[in-house]
Structure formats: C-alpha cells, structure tokens
Design a protein around this motif. Structure first.
Motif, short mmCIF file in Angstrom:
data_model
loop_
_atom_site.label_atom_id
_atom_site.label_comp_id
_atom_site.label_asym_id
_atom_site.label_seq_id
_atom_site.Cartn_x
_atom_site.Cartn_y
_atom_site.Cartn_z
N MET A 125 19.21 35.00 35.47
CA MET A 125 20.50 34.36 35.74
C MET A 125 21.48 35.42 36.22
N GLN A 126 22.03 35.22 37.39
CA GLN A 126 23.02 36.11 37.94
C GLN A 126 24.40 35.46 37.84
N LEU A 127 25.41 36.28 37.55
CA LEU A 127 26.77 35.76 37.43
C LEU A 127 27.72 36.60 38.28
N TYR A 128 28.81 35.96 38.72
CA TYR A 128 29.86 36.65 39.46
C TYR A 128 31.18 36.49 38.72
N SER A 129 32.20 37.16 39.20
CA SER A 129 33.55 37.01 38.63
C SER A 129 34.33 36.00 39.46
N THR A 130 35.13 35.19 38.79
CA THR A 130 35.99 34.27 39.53
C THR A 130 36.99 35.01 40.42
N ASN A 131 37.16 36.31 40.18
CA ASN A 131 38.03 37.13 41.05
C ASN A 131 37.24 37.93 42.06
N ASN A 132 35.90 37.84 42.02
CA ASN A 132 35.07 38.60 42.97
C ASN A 132 33.73 37.89 43.12
N LYS A 133 33.60 37.08 44.15
CA LYS A 133 32.39 36.29 44.36
C LYS A 133 31.17 37.17 44.66
N TYR A 134 31.41 38.44 45.04
CA TYR A 134 30.31 39.31 45.43
C TYR A 134 29.77 40.12 44.26
N LEU A 135 30.43 40.09 43.13
CA LEU A 135 29.95 40.79 41.94
C LEU A 135 28.67 40.12 41.45
#
Length: 435
Positions: A1-11
């Motif tokens: 499972m990969q997750l990103y930050s709502t402030n950085n979609k590329y994280l």
C-alpha cells in the motif's frame, strides 16, 4: 500500500511509514494512492460474511502485502472482538451501536486496530514509540485501553479541562503504566494544535519517535470502514438494499471512513454529517466558504471541534469537487436544546436511550426525511458512545433506564492522576522533553 500527502500528490510512503509518522512533514494527511474497488461478488454476497471476515477482506484489499494474510487475520480477530449491531427501531430506522468495545465508544475500532498494527511493526530493541493524542472525550479512553501495556510504547493524552464527562475523565486518568493524561486549560482544538506542533518540531523529532493516535493516523481510518460494510450486510439480510447513514461528526474521521468505504464500493445512497453548533462543515456546504472558528462546549462534547482535521481527506476523496461531494453528503446542525428534545423523542417513540451524539444523528435523519419525503431508504444513525458517559445530560426518568457497565463501576475505585498544562507550546514541549 502506497500513500501520498494531501499537500503533495507525488510523495510516496509505505503503510508502515505512514502509521509511525502519522502526519507528513508538509502538514498534510496521508491518503492511499489507489483506492481499489471491492469485487462485485463480495458486495453481492456480503450478508454471508461475519464482521471479522468483512474486516479482513477490506484490510487485505487496501493493505495488499504490507502484513501477511495469517498475521492480518489474527490481528483483526484480536482487535475487533466485539459486535456492532444495527438495532431495528422501526421498519426503516436502525441505530448502529458502536459502543460495545472496552471503552464504550466507536473509537475502539480504530484504537485497537492501530495499537496492534504498531505492536506488529515494532521490533525488539527499537526506540520507544511516543504516541501523542488529543481528545474531546472518547478518543483518549479508547487509545488508553488500546495501548495499555503494549511494550515499547508510551501514550500521552491531552484533554481539555472541564470539557469531558466524569466517566470519560476516569477512562483517561486511571490507567498508569505506559499511559499518562494531561489536562489542558483550553479547548480540544488547543489540544489538537499542541499535538500538531509537536510533530512539526525538529528538536522533539530528533529526540523522540513520535506518532499520533488521533484520526489523522491512517490506521485509525481503515478499521472504521469495517462497520459500514458490516451494517450494510446486516440490512441486506433483511432485504434492505438502499441505505442512508447519519454520522455524528466532530473531527470528521468517522464520516471520512464511511466515504472511504463508499469509494471502495459500498453502495450507500446518502451520507449525512450531523453536527452540533460547531458547524464549520454545514456552513461550508451552504456558503462555499470554509472558515474555522474556536470550538464551543456542548452536550455532545466529542463533537466540539471548530477545525475538523479530516475534512481535508474528504475533499481529497472528491478531488476538491464540492458539487460532486454535495450529491453524496448532506449536513445539518443542532443545538443543545434540540439535542435534549431528540433524546426525549427517541425515548418516547422507541423506548431507547441515546447519548447526545446519537440523538443529533437521529435528528439529522428526521430532517433529511422532512426534506425528502419520497425517499424510502433504510436510515441508519450511528450511536457512537454508551449513554452512561453523559449522566448529567439526561432527564431523571431517562437516566434511570441507563444500565452502568461493570467496567465503569470498576473505574470508580481506581486512583486518578493527570498532569496540568496551560495552552502554550513551549510548556508542552518542556513537559515532553522532561520525559
């Protein structure tokens, strides 16, 4: 499972990293890169599955190979070892009782799952895990019991002075061991702000291994989807396929989990976000202007949140499209006078004792029905806490009907301890640094 930050979609971070970091350094919230659709066969036959089986299906679909199958099954069976019955009040009205866990609140689903996930990932000899949590009432008790005695962890719970009920305070202050309670001279929003500041502080992060047990932690959100699917299964057994959920909403983690379930494929017709006079979201949906304000104390104290953290997640689930969001989510607000009237109405109509949060969810169902008289969907309002937690709110004749659980009686004989702090970050930081 990969997750990103709502402030950085590329994280991109792993589930394990998101669980332990809790919040990205950019102050966003973690969200899954992919929200897979549960297969149609599972949804079509969901009434055949038990709550632990449903929970495993959802968790394994989201987490993929983060936790091996047998380990994940064992973790779920240990964490979700209590029921969540949808109690029928009339042909089309149900109350979902989420208070059958050890702390008598819906937060047990998230706190127990999260504590066991963290314990699973923790390795012998690793640095002590410091769990910080702000509570407006029920989160702290659930987290305390979820983490009590978990090796290599220390939990610090911040709660607002004079703004939790006596039983809620007992649940916070009678644990000892690896749990410490801190009474803050302020509001829940102040407590939440202190926790967020701690995560952003370089010195604290260099010294401690910090994580959060608030609903900002993604491992709190995932298990809350379980009971939405399980409720749908219970209704489907009774031949009911169209369902509306009314959710008491404060920090918006609970309804956020419901909307994540919706995105996973749960066929829900409508969600209702029911709030007290801390009405940031209802005002936003009416005006299009998102404006937080200091929280105000009410009878429904767990919902006394003026700046709901999880709203950013809900907006993210809908890619910021407010018009699409409003087709799925309706929101209503109710004051204390209306809440008390709702408690009396539920007692009178159904001989059922509802806590103030539950009463607000019921009132929202009735409001929705007034505005949509042709909608014959089954309506489920969530009961998020046992009525015994709010003894001073009920009229005497209703209070007399409340059965006090044995675990509450046991708390009354335990010694209490809470440290006390003002609302200033330097004071909180020094408290943490002193250990």
């Amino acid at each position: 499972m990969q997750l990103y930050s709502t402030n950085n979609k590329y994280l991109r971070v792993s589930f394990k990293e998101a669980v332990f970091n809790s919040m990205p350094q950019d102050k966003g919230l973690y969200m899954p890169v992919e929200i897979p659709q549960l297969d149609a066969d599972f949804i079509g036959n969901i009434e055949k599955y038990s709550l632990p089986e449903i929970a495993y299906k959802i968790a394994s679909t989201l987490l993929k190979d983060e936790i091996p199958a047998e380990d994940l099954k064992a973790l779920i069976e240990d964490a979700i070892n209590f029921e969540a019955p949808a109690v029928k009040l009339d042909d089309n009205t149900f109350v979902l009782e989420l208070f059958h866990g050890p702390s008598l609140a819906f937060k047990d689903f998230g706190a127990r799952f999260m504590s066991r996930v963290m314990a699973y990932f923790l390795k012998d000899g690793e640095q002590l895990l410091d769990v910080l949590v702000a509570t407006s009432g029920d989160t702290g008790g659930a987290v305390a019991l979820g983490f009590l005695g978990v090796p290599n962890t220390r939990v610090t719970i911040l709660y607002p002075e004079g703004k939790v009920s006596p039983i809620q305070e007992l649940q916070l202050t009678t644990n000892a061991e690896n749990i410490r309670a801190v009474q803050v001279k302020g509001t829940f929003d102040d407590c939440q702000a202190l926790v967020k500041q701690a995560f952003a502080d370089e010195e604290l992060n260099a010294k401690f291994r910090l994580t959060s047990a608030n609903s900002i932690n993604i491992s709190r959100l995932i298990p809350q989807t379980f009971y939405y699917f399980n409720t749908y299964a219970q209704l489907k057994k009774q031949g009911l396929n169209d369902v509306i959920f009314s959710v008491p909403s404060g920090n918006f983690g609970n309804i956020g989990a419901g909307l994540l379930a919706y995105k996973l494929g749960l066929p829900v017709k409508q969600f209702i976000a029911a709030t007290n006079i801390n009405d940031t979201v209802p005002r936003f949906l009416e005006s299009g202007i998102y404006e937080t304000k200091p929280s105000t104390q009410t009878y429904s104290n767990a919902m006394d949140v003026g700046a709901p953290s999880n709203w950013v997640r809900i907006m993210d689930l809908f890619n910021g499209d407010v018009d699409t969001l409003k087709k799925v989510v309706t929101s209503y607000r109710f004051n204390d006078e209306e809440t008390l009237a709702g408690i009396k109405e539920i007692d009178s109509k159904f001989d059922y004792v509802a806590c103030p949060h539950t009463a607000i969810a019921y009132l929202a169902i009735e409001k929705f029905r007034e505005e949509n008289p042709d909608d014959e969907s089954a309506a489920v309002f969530l009961s998020t806490a046992h009525a015994c937690k709010f003894p001073d709110i009920f009229p005497k004749e209703i209070a007399a009907k409340i059965k006090i659980p044995e675990q509450v009686k046991a708390l009354e004989s335990k010694p209490q301890h809470a440290d006390k702090l003002n609302v200033d970050f330097e004071g909180f930081k020094n408290y943490l640094l002193k250990g």
